[in-house]
Design an enzyme around this catalytic site. Structure first.
Site, short mmCIF file in Angstrom:
data_model
loop_
_atom_site.label_atom_id
_atom_site.label_comp_id
_atom_site.label_asym_id
_atom_site.label_seq_id
_atom_site.Cartn_x
_atom_site.Cartn_y
_atom_site.Cartn_z
N LYS A 1 0.81 -1.21 0.00
CA LYS A 1 0.00 0.00 0.00
C LYS A 1 0.85 1.26 0.00
O LYS A 1 0.32 2.36 0.10
CB LYS A 1 -0.95 -0.02 1.21
CG LYS A 1 -1.96 -1.17 1.14
CD LYS A 1 -2.69 -1.36 2.44
CE LYS A 1 -3.51 -2.65 2.40
NZ LYS A 1 -4.06 -3.00 3.73
N ASN B 1 -8.99 -5.30 3.67
CA ASN B 1 -10.18 -5.94 4.23
C ASN B 1 -11.06 -6.65 3.20
O ASN B 1 -11.73 -7.62 3.52
CB ASN B 1 -11.00 -4.90 4.99
CG ASN B 1 -11.88 -5.54 6.05
OD1 ASN B 1 -11.60 -6.65 6.52
ND2 ASN B 1 -12.94 -4.84 6.41
N ARG C 1 -11.17 -4.70 12.32
CA ARG C 1 -12.00 -4.36 11.16
C ARG C 1 -13.13 -5.35 11.05
O ARG C 1 -13.05 -6.46 11.58
CB ARG C 1 -11.16 -4.42 9.88
CG ARG C 1 -9.81 -3.76 9.98
CD ARG C 1 -9.89 -2.28 10.17
NE ARG C 1 -10.61 -1.65 9.08
CZ ARG C 1 -10.07 -1.41 7.89
NH1 ARG C 1 -8.82 -1.70 7.68
NH2 ARG C 1 -10.78 -0.86 6.94
#
Length: 276
Positions: free
Chosen positions: A52, A162, A258
């Site tokens: 990322k 996620n 999450r």
DNA sequence: AGCTCATGGCGAG
DNA sequence: TCGCCCTGAGCTG
């Protein structure tokens, strides 16, 4: 905006639009003003993604390190005055094209050494040709943490977030709570190769699609439902909806801070998974 | 107009 | 494990 497919796509677009060109760099918001002044009028060489993390390299060994975080965005468009300069952290522009960065978690000017340190701390990235899957296996195989948590660890699966976590576990019928150490090598291999495939499709299409043709809502006689992230998925953000494979309501719980989504029927407790 | 939530990750406790 | 940071969309009033 961001799982790894987004950063890789951004790197590609940045390189295509600005690579080898002299660019104008500004920070209308002011929070990156010093660095922007330093970079303004220099040549942008290329951009690269590791998981990322996004790195934009400029002449002179200067690198802008961007992490979008949960809400950051990098958007492209024609070079015209910004609509809301108050939130515009960074603008890069050349030849009538601009890239606007808003809301990043980090945007810092770093050196090649610092970039290398970030790269070294990152685990293998399924979107990179130089990824070493053995490293992911070694780290996962040693851990008692649930696979649903390990999939979110950037030191094991760089770039996975996620959505890919929930979808890859569903696609292989794996109980999200299964400890990493109890995952077989064949199951790990199927997870890894599936991530390579799915994430590459994500880069190509700029959306996450994971549903096999024989499970689409059309094929299953149900109303289509595309998530606002833009793609068609099995379980992500579908809590309460009937599972596209078996019809059981999709479950939701918190894991690794999450929301995790899974099908209790297709991924029952203790299910070791394996290729499907 | 205000509140909640989101594809993330850090530091304090 | 929790609170916090960044922004904006999609709700609720």
């Amino acid at each position: 905006m961001p799982e790894g497919h987004v950063t890789h796509r951004l790197a590609r677009t940045l390189t295509a639009d600005f690579g080898g060109r002299r660019v104008r760099v500004s920070s209308p918001q002011g929070r990156f003003a010093d660095a922007a002044a330093l970079l303004d009028g220099t040549v942008c060489e290329r951009a690269e993604a590791i998981g990322k993390h996004l790195f934009i390299e400029f002449a002179g060994g200067r690198i802008v390190w961007i992490h979008l975080g949960l809400i950051g965005k990098l958007q492209f468009g024609p070079d015209e005055p910004p609509a809301s300069p108050g939130t515009l952290r960074l603008r890069i522009a050349a030849d009538g094209v601009r890239a606007d960065l808003r809301g990043p978690q980090w945007c810092r000017l770093i050196t090649a050494d610092e970039r290398d340190a970030v790269a070294a701390a990152s685990g293998p990235d399924p979107l990179r040709a130089d990824a070493d899957a053995e490293l992911a296996w070694a780290r996962l195989h040693r851990s008692r943490k649930p696979i649903g948590a390990l999939l979110m660890e950037q030191s094991i699966f760089a770039g996975v977030g996620n959505i890919y976590r929930a979808e890859v576990l569903f696609r292989h019928g794996i109980d999200p709570l299964l400890p990493g150490a109890e995952l077989g090598r064949a199951t790990f291999d199927s997870i890894w190769s599936d991530l390579v495939t799915l994430m590459a499709l994500g880069v190509r299409d700029a959306r996450i699609d994971t549903v096999e043709p024989d499970h689409t809502p059309e094929a299953m006689g149900r109303a289509p439902r595309v998530d606002r992230h833009g793609g068609e998925v099995y379980v992500y953000r579908r809590a309460g909806d009937p599972c596209l494979r078996c019809g059981t309501p999709v479950a939701r719980a918190e894991l690794a801070g999450r929301h995790l989504y899974w099908c209790p029927e297709c991924q029952p407790a203790g299910a070791p998974g394996g290729p499907r």
